[in-house]
Design an enzyme around this catalytic site. Structure first.
Site, PDB file in Angstrom:
ATOM      1  N   LYS A 277       3.652 -14.697   3.948  1.00 12.80           N
ATOM      2  CA  LYS A 277       4.021 -15.546   2.805  1.00 12.80           C
ATOM      3  C   LYS A 277       5.548 -15.673   2.797  1.00 12.80           C
ATOM      4  CE  LYS A 277       2.834 -17.788  -0.974  1.00 12.80           C
ATOM      5  NZ  LYS A 277       1.923 -18.957  -1.018  1.00 12.80           N
TER       6      LYS A 277
ATOM      7  N   TYR B 283       0.806  -1.216   0.000  1.00 15.05           N
ATOM      8  CA  TYR B 283       0.000   0.000   0.000  1.00 15.05           C
ATOM      9  C   TYR B 283       0.842   1.271   0.000  1.00 15.05           C
ATOM     10  CZ  TYR B 283      -4.350  -2.479   0.310  1.00 15.05           C
ATOM     11  OH  TYR B 283      -5.415  -3.262   0.011  1.00 15.05           O
TER      12      TYR B 283
ATOM     13  N   ASP C  99      -6.076  -6.774   4.383  1.00 14.26           N
ATOM     14  CA  ASP C  99      -7.213  -6.228   3.644  1.00 14.26           C
ATOM     15  C   ASP C  99      -8.059  -7.363   3.074  1.00 14.26           C
ATOM     16  OD1 ASP C  99      -8.832  -4.305   2.597  1.00 14.26           O
ATOM     17  OD2 ASP C  99      -7.533  -3.801   0.917  1.00 14.26           O
TER      18      ASP C  99
ATOM     19  N   ASP D 232      -2.185 -18.191   2.130  1.00 18.76           N
ATOM     20  CA  ASP D 232      -3.132 -18.971   1.314  1.00 18.76           C
ATOM     21  C   ASP D 232      -3.784 -20.063   2.152  1.00 18.76           C
ATOM     22  OD1 ASP D 232      -0.455 -19.681   1.312  1.00 18.76           O
ATOM     23  OD2 ASP D 232      -0.440 -20.482  -0.717  1.00 18.76           O
TER      24      ASP D 232
END
Ligand code: NAD
Length: 342
Positions: free
Chosen positions: A172, A124, A229, A205
């Site tokens: 991740k 962001y 988000d 994930d």
């Protein structure tokens, strides 16, 4: 005492949602002096910017804001006003609780997850450019120790203060070894300071799959910006949809409260969308201000109206064309009436 609060109606459906929320908050008996500030797509022509400096000045002065959603053009046009406010005021935590309320349509009836999202860096930061226009573009994703540590610490402090048992770091780091690797290693370090709170981590994930299959196993999630988000919208879907998902942007001594959802522009001005998410954001604000009793009364009234299922907006009815749907304003009226008769 009277609270001085910056009130930003926003654009799209924002103004009608903020107006409904203002009425409910005032009906709690808490006294507010609202400093109304315009921002968003609708003020571009008037001020030449969607975020006039006066808006930020007002929040800096009052230390507290309540905000409706603001549209961000997709692909082109001005940059997100929402992101700009968070960055300008260093509101580094985005707190997004997702809690089941009886009466919402959900597969699970006992979800109570809180997403603590880093709010100032990551993807962001919007540091991007064309490498070859139309062929290749590049974005830079920055993760720092400072920003990771303060948001993870917030998550643990929140867990402690709210009798939560577990914090899960979402990342991740298997692929993004430098950036998410840093976030994860900082989270592990901070966890050492909170031996009374369980700590674990999940790859994002897998986290999404687990949240769909076994959401009740999770408690407080702490995540870099983008994952938070996405995961928070997923959690909203698990507890009745975006219409009921509140949020707060919190810094060291300033906070701005706003729903998770966007401006839903296709419904603007139709008195149609659900005010619950914005009103619950106002309830979070009442708690932040220390008005616990008023917050409980407002929340109980919202819960009662939703449990009864009569005076609710289209998204909370079994079918979208249900002839008994009420509008934004009427749902707020029902919440105020429930509060007055409690
Ligand atoms: P959105 O959240 O505005 O709407 C998506 C869909 O969710 C709507 O079509 C509607 O079906 C449902 N929905 C949203 N709010 C609802 C409510 N209160 N009651 C009932 N249903 C509701 O998402 P979008 O369409 O992707 O984004 C629209 C604009 O909002 C974009 O410009 C986006 O950038 C902006 N946005 C702003 C914020 C913010 O102000 N913080 C957050 C997200 C998106």
């Amino acid at each position: 005492m009277t609270y001085h609060v910056t009130l930003i109606p926003g654009d799209g459906t924002g103004p009608e949602l903020v107006e409904a929320t203002r009425r409910v908050l005032e009906a709690t008996g808490v006294s507010f002096d609202w400093d109304m500030q315009e921002a968003g797509a609708d003020v571009m022509d008037k001020y030449g910017t969607p975020l006039p400096e006066a808006v930020l000045d007002s929040i800096r002065k009052n230390r507290v804001g309540l905000k409706g959603p603001i549209t961000t053009p997709v692909g082109t046009g001005f940059r997100s006003v929402n992101v700009a406010i968070r960055k300008a005021l260093d509101l580094y935590t985005n707190l997004r609780p997702a809690k089941y309320m009886q009466g919402v349509r959900s597969r699970y009836d006992d979800i109570d997850v809180v997403i603590v999202r880093e709010n100032t860096e990551g993807l962001y930061a919007g540091i991007e450019h064309d490498v070859i226009p139309g062929e290749a573009a590049e974005t830079i994703r920055i993760i720092t120790r400072k920003c990771s540590e303060r948001v993870v610490r917030f998550a643990f402090e929140y867990a402690r203060d709210n009798n939560r048992r577990k914090v899960t770091a979402v990342h991740k780091a298997n692929i993004l070894k430098a950036t998410d690797g840093l976030f994860l290693s900082v989270a592990r370090e901070v966890a050492q300071d909170y031996p009374d709170v369980e700590f674990e981590d999940r790859i994002v994930d897998n986290m999404c799959m687990q949240l769909v299959q076994r959401p009740t196993e999770y408690d407080v999630l702490v995540t870099p910006n983008l994952y938070g988000d996405i995961v928070s919208d997923l959690c909203s879907g698990l507890v009745g949809g975006l219409g009921v998902a509140p949020g707060a942007n919190i810094g060291d001594d300033i906070a701005v409260f706003e729903p998770v959802h966007g401006s839903a522009p296709k419904y603007a001005g139709q008195n149609k969308v659900n005010p619950t998410a914005t009103i619950l954001s106002g309830v979070l604000m009442l708690r932040y201000l220390g008005e616990r009793e008023a917050a409980d009364r407002a929340r109980n009234a919202i819960a009662a109206v939703i449990a009864e299922g009569k005076s609710v907006t289209y998204d909370m009815k079994p079918t979208r064309d249900d002839p008994t749907v009420v509008g934004t304003k009427e749902m707020a009226d029902a919440i105020i009436a429930a509060m007055n008769s409690a």
